[in-house]
Structure formats: C-alpha cells, structure tokens
Design a protein around this motif. Structure first.
Motif, PDB file in Angstrom:
ATOM      1  N   ILE A 129      53.934 -22.673  -0.852  1.00  0.00           N
ATOM      2  CA  ILE A 129      52.691 -23.455  -0.833  1.00  0.00           C
ATOM      3  C   ILE A 129      52.814 -24.646  -1.774  1.00  0.00           C
ATOM      4  CG2 ILE A 129      50.233 -23.440  -1.432  1.00  0.00           C
ATOM      5  CD1 ILE A 129      50.080 -20.565  -0.528  1.00  0.00           C
ATOM      6  N   LEU A 130      53.357 -24.402  -2.965  1.00  0.00           N
ATOM      7  CA  LEU A 130      53.522 -25.485  -3.934  1.00  0.00           C
ATOM      8  C   LEU A 130      54.535 -26.510  -3.457  1.00  0.00           C
ATOM      9  CD1 LEU A 130      53.396 -23.254  -7.108  1.00  0.00           C
ATOM     10  CD2 LEU A 130      51.791 -25.081  -6.572  1.00  0.00           C
ATOM     11  N   LEU A 131      55.556 -26.065  -2.752  1.00  0.00           N
ATOM     12  CA  LEU A 131      56.523 -27.018  -2.207  1.00  0.00           C
ATOM     13  C   LEU A 131      55.880 -27.872  -1.112  1.00  0.00           C
ATOM     14  CD1 LEU A 131      59.737 -24.788  -2.066  1.00  0.00           C
ATOM     15  CD2 LEU A 131      59.261 -26.691  -3.626  1.00  0.00           C
ATOM     16  N   ARG A 132      55.001 -27.256  -0.326  1.00  0.00           N
ATOM     17  CA  ARG A 132      54.277 -28.046   0.683  1.00  0.00           C
ATOM     18  C   ARG A 132      53.342 -29.047   0.015  1.00  0.00           C
ATOM     19  NH1 ARG A 132      54.385 -23.069   3.508  1.00  0.00           N
ATOM     20  NH2 ARG A 132      52.311 -22.422   2.812  1.00  0.00           N
ATOM     21  N   MET A 133      52.862 -28.697  -1.172  1.00  0.00           N
ATOM     22  CA  MET A 133      52.005 -29.608  -1.930  1.00  0.00           C
ATOM     23  C   MET A 133      52.825 -30.664  -2.680  1.00  0.00           C
ATOM     24  SD  MET A 133      49.426 -26.724  -3.484  1.00  0.00           S
ATOM     25  CE  MET A 133      48.461 -27.852  -4.481  1.00  0.00           C
ATOM     26  N   LYS A 134      54.160 -30.565  -2.548  1.00  0.00           N
ATOM     27  CA  LYS A 134      55.080 -31.520  -3.176  1.00  0.00           C
ATOM     28  C   LYS A 134      55.011 -31.457  -4.707  1.00  0.00           C
ATOM     29  CE  LYS A 134      54.895 -34.626   0.810  1.00  0.00           C
ATOM     30  NZ  LYS A 134      56.051 -33.969   1.438  1.00  0.00           N
ATOM     31  N   VAL A 135      54.922 -30.237  -5.232  1.00  0.00           N
ATOM     32  CA  VAL A 135      55.004 -30.024  -6.684  1.00  0.00           C
ATOM     33  C   VAL A 135      56.081 -28.965  -6.956  1.00  0.00           C
ATOM     34  CG1 VAL A 135      52.753 -30.807  -7.483  1.00  0.00           C
ATOM     35  CG2 VAL A 135      52.941 -28.561  -6.416  1.00  0.00           C
ATOM     36  N   PRO A 136      57.355 -29.336  -6.765  1.00  0.00           N
ATOM     37  CA  PRO A 136      58.447 -28.362  -6.935  1.00  0.00           C
ATOM     38  C   PRO A 136      58.542 -27.805  -8.351  1.00  0.00           C
ATOM     39  CG  PRO A 136      59.301 -30.605  -6.722  1.00  0.00           C
ATOM     40  CD  PRO A 136      57.856 -30.651  -6.357  1.00  0.00           C
ATOM     41  N   TYR A 137      58.083 -28.582  -9.343  1.00  0.00           N
ATOM     42  CA  TYR A 137      58.128 -28.084 -10.722  1.00  0.00           C
ATOM     43  C   TYR A 137      57.281 -26.819 -10.864  1.00  0.00           C
ATOM     44  CZ  TYR A 137      57.567 -27.961 -15.801  1.00  0.00           C
ATOM     45  OH  TYR A 137      57.544 -27.562 -17.111  1.00  0.00           O
ATOM     46  N   ARG A 138      56.090 -26.825 -10.251  1.00  0.00           N
ATOM     47  CA  ARG A 138      55.214 -25.650 -10.316  1.00  0.00           C
ATOM     48  C   ARG A 138      55.817 -24.480  -9.543  1.00  0.00           C
ATOM     49  NH1 ARG A 138      49.768 -27.026 -10.775  1.00  0.00           N
ATOM     50  NH2 ARG A 138      49.354 -24.789 -10.651  1.00  0.00           N
ATOM     51  N   ALA A 139      56.477 -24.779  -8.428  1.00  0.00           N
ATOM     52  CA  ALA A 139      57.154 -23.728  -7.665  1.00  0.00           C
ATOM     53  C   ALA A 139      58.276 -23.117  -8.497  1.00  0.00           C
ATOM     54  CB  ALA A 139      57.710 -24.297  -6.364  1.00  0.00           C
ATOM     55  N   ALA A 140      58.999 -23.974  -9.231  1.00  0.00           N
ATOM     56  CA  ALA A 140      60.095 -23.495 -10.083  1.00  0.00           C
ATOM     57  C   ALA A 140      59.581 -22.544 -11.151  1.00  0.00           C
ATOM     58  CB  ALA A 140      60.797 -24.688 -10.738  1.00  0.00           C
ATOM     59  N   ILE A 141      58.421 -22.849 -11.706  1.00  0.00           N
ATOM     60  CA  ILE A 141      57.848 -21.978 -12.741  1.00  0.00           C
ATOM     61  C   ILE A 141      57.536 -20.596 -12.170  1.00  0.00           C
ATOM     62  CG2 ILE A 141      55.798 -21.617 -14.193  1.00  0.00           C
ATOM     63  CD1 ILE A 141      55.798 -24.646 -14.689  1.00  0.00           C
ATOM     64  N   ILE A 142      56.998 -20.563 -10.954  1.00  0.00           N
ATOM     65  CA  ILE A 142      56.691 -19.270 -10.324  1.00  0.00           C
ATOM     66  C   ILE A 142      57.980 -18.473 -10.097  1.00  0.00           C
ATOM     67  CG2 ILE A 142      56.010 -18.222  -8.128  1.00  0.00           C
ATOM     68  CD1 ILE A 142      53.611 -19.950  -8.069  1.00  0.00           C
ATOM     69  N   TYR A 143      59.001 -19.150  -9.571  1.00  0.00           N
ATOM     70  CA  TYR A 143      60.280 -18.466  -9.361  1.00  0.00           C
ATOM     71  C   TYR A 143      60.834 -17.942 -10.683  1.00  0.00           C
ATOM     72  CZ  TYR A 143      60.914 -20.050  -4.499  1.00  0.00           C
ATOM     73  OH  TYR A 143      60.797 -20.248  -3.141  1.00  0.00           O
ATOM     74  N   ASP A 144      60.846 -18.795 -11.702  1.00  0.00           N
ATOM     75  CA  ASP A 144      61.416 -18.425 -12.992  1.00  0.00           C
ATOM     76  C   ASP A 144      60.647 -17.269 -13.620  1.00  0.00           C
ATOM     77  OD1 ASP A 144      63.517 -19.596 -15.045  1.00  0.00           O
ATOM     78  OD2 ASP A 144      61.744 -19.058 -16.217  1.00  0.00           O
ATOM     79  N   ARG A 145      59.318 -17.342 -13.527  1.00  0.00           N
ATOM     80  CA  ARG A 145      58.466 -16.306 -14.107  1.00  0.00           C
ATOM     81  C   ARG A 145      58.706 -14.934 -13.462  1.00  0.00           C
ATOM     82  NH1 ARG A 145      53.364 -18.939 -14.340  1.00  0.00           N
ATOM     83  NH2 ARG A 145      52.937 -18.405 -12.194  1.00  0.00           N
ATOM     84  N   ASN A 146      59.153 -14.963 -12.226  1.00  0.00           N
ATOM     85  CA  ASN A 146      59.348 -13.702 -11.496  1.00  0.00           C
ATOM     86  C   ASN A 146      60.822 -13.350 -11.322  1.00  0.00           C
ATOM     87  OD1 ASN A 146      56.541 -12.711 -10.373  1.00  0.00           O
ATOM     88  ND2 ASN A 146      56.518 -14.943 -10.234  1.00  0.00           N
ATOM     89  N   GLY A 147      61.669 -13.932 -12.157  1.00  0.00           N
ATOM     90  CA  GLY A 147      63.063 -13.529 -12.201  1.00  0.00           C
ATOM     91  C   GLY A 147      63.948 -14.062 -11.091  1.00  0.00           C
ATOM     92  N   GLN A 148      63.449 -15.011 -10.281  1.00  0.00           N
ATOM     93  CA  GLN A 148      64.268 -15.619  -9.231  1.00  0.00           C
ATOM     94  C   GLN A 148      64.842 -16.927  -9.775  1.00  0.00           C
ATOM     95  OE1 GLN A 148      62.602 -15.661  -5.279  1.00  0.00           O
ATOM     96  NE2 GLN A 148      61.367 -13.823  -5.633  1.00  0.00           N
ATOM     97  N   PHE A 149      65.841 -16.788 -10.647  1.00  0.00           N
ATOM     98  CA  PHE A 149      66.307 -17.907 -11.456  1.00  0.00           C
ATOM     99  C   PHE A 149      67.057 -18.973 -10.658  1.00  0.00           C
ATOM    100  CE2 PHE A 149      66.326 -14.195 -14.484  1.00  0.00           C
ATOM    101  CZ  PHE A 149      65.139 -14.548 -15.094  1.00  0.00           C
TER     102      PHE A 149
END
Length: 203
Positions: A129-149
C-alpha cells in the motif's frame, strides 16, 4: 498460681506456631501482590516500548507527502464512502483483514488499512500500500520492523536512503553472511567508505 502457669504454658505452646502460620500466610499474600505488580509493570513497559519502536525511524510530519497526511478523515467521507467504511469494519471484525484493507484503501483510509494488515501479520500487503502511495521509505520501515531486512534494504535504496539500506543488509547478514557484500556496496553508494571496508572485512 500453678493453674495460671499451666494455662500460660499451653498458650505459649500454641501461640508460637499460630504466629508462624499467620506470618507465612501474610508473606505469601504480599509476595503474590508484588509478583502481580511486577508482571503488570512489565506488560505496560513492553507496550510502551512497542509503541516507541513504531515511532522510530519515521520522518517528521512536515516531510510526509500530502497524500499520507490527508488519509483517514472520516468526516470528509461521502455517505456512500461511509457505507464502505462500515463494511470494512465488519470484515475486520470477521478477521477478513485483506478484504477489509482493500475497502479502507478504496476510501483513502490507507493508514487504517496498513495498520490492520501489519498488526495481523500481512506485512507484504501493508508495505505494498505504501509503495502504491509512492513512499518507499515508509514501506522499508515496515519491512525492517518485522524482520524482512532484504526487502527493507531494497525499499530504502529505492528511496535513495543507501545508508539505511546498508544497515538493513547488515541485519540480513546475521542469517546469511553474503549480504555483507550488499551492505558494503550500499555504504559505498552512500559515500561511507570506512563503513564499507568494515563490512567487507566480515565476509
């Protein structure tokens, strides 16, 4: 006098054990209270830490794209959108989180959709959803927070945050040391030569 001395002796004989039993009962009672208090305090601290972790790494509000700031405004929904909102809430109650999130997203309730997905383990869907919103930085935080480094590193790089990408690759290297090479390359791209040499030395 002799009779009174006998009574006192009997009293003393039973008073001491009774006192010991009462003290033991009081000790166990207060011990249980203390343990319950410590457990409750630990739970509260854990909840506070979890909330703090969610805030770490997020950009200041003034730097967020307008599309992010304008989501989740119920009062601005049309009557038809409010019906969709109600349907989404009903689906969420039924644990149909993906369908609920799609409805929330369709009425510009991206934040609610993202939280719903992430809190229930649908990390990829939330990040998309965040990538569709064109905010990859926020998507990266979600991935990082959940161990998908690795996915986090890719999204950080997509947003030009190569130093953050390198650090996520470093975390991924904890499971596969080959990612130290990716971390080193990301550090070089970020102009951080010393950091790059350090991680290359770990290969």
């Amino acid at each position: 006098m002799k009779h009174q001395a006998v009574d006192l002796a009997i009293l003393a004989k039973y008073l001491l054990p009774a006192s010991i039993i009462i003290l033991i009962v009081l000790y166990l009672f207060f011990r249980r209270l203390v343990i319950s208090y410590v457990a409750l305090k630990t739970q509260v601290q854990a909840a506070e830490k979890a909330a703090q972790m969610r805030r770490i790494g997020q950009p200041p509000a003034k730097t967020e794209p307008i599309i992010v700031r304008r989501t989740d405004l119920y009062d601005q929904l049309t009557p038809q959108q409010k019906i969709v909102h109600k349907q989404a809430e009903d689906l969420a109650v039924q644990k149909n989180f993906r369908e609920a999130s799609k409805l929330f997203e369709s009425i510009n309730f991206q934040r609610k959709a993202i939280d719903l997905l992430e809190f229930n383990g649908f990390i990829e869907d939330a990040a998309q959803i965040l990538l569709r919103m064109k905010v990859p930085y926020r998507a990266a935080i979600i991935y990082d927070r959940n161990g998908q480094f690795v996915r986090a590193a890719e999204c950080f790089a997509l947003d030009g945050k190569h130093d953050s990408a390198a650090r996520s690759f470093e975390k991924a290297a904890g499971a596969d040391y080959h990612f130290f090479k990716n971390a080193g390359q990301a550090f070089l791209t970020a102009g951080m030569t010393d950091n790059a040499l350090e991680v290359y030395g770990k290969i």
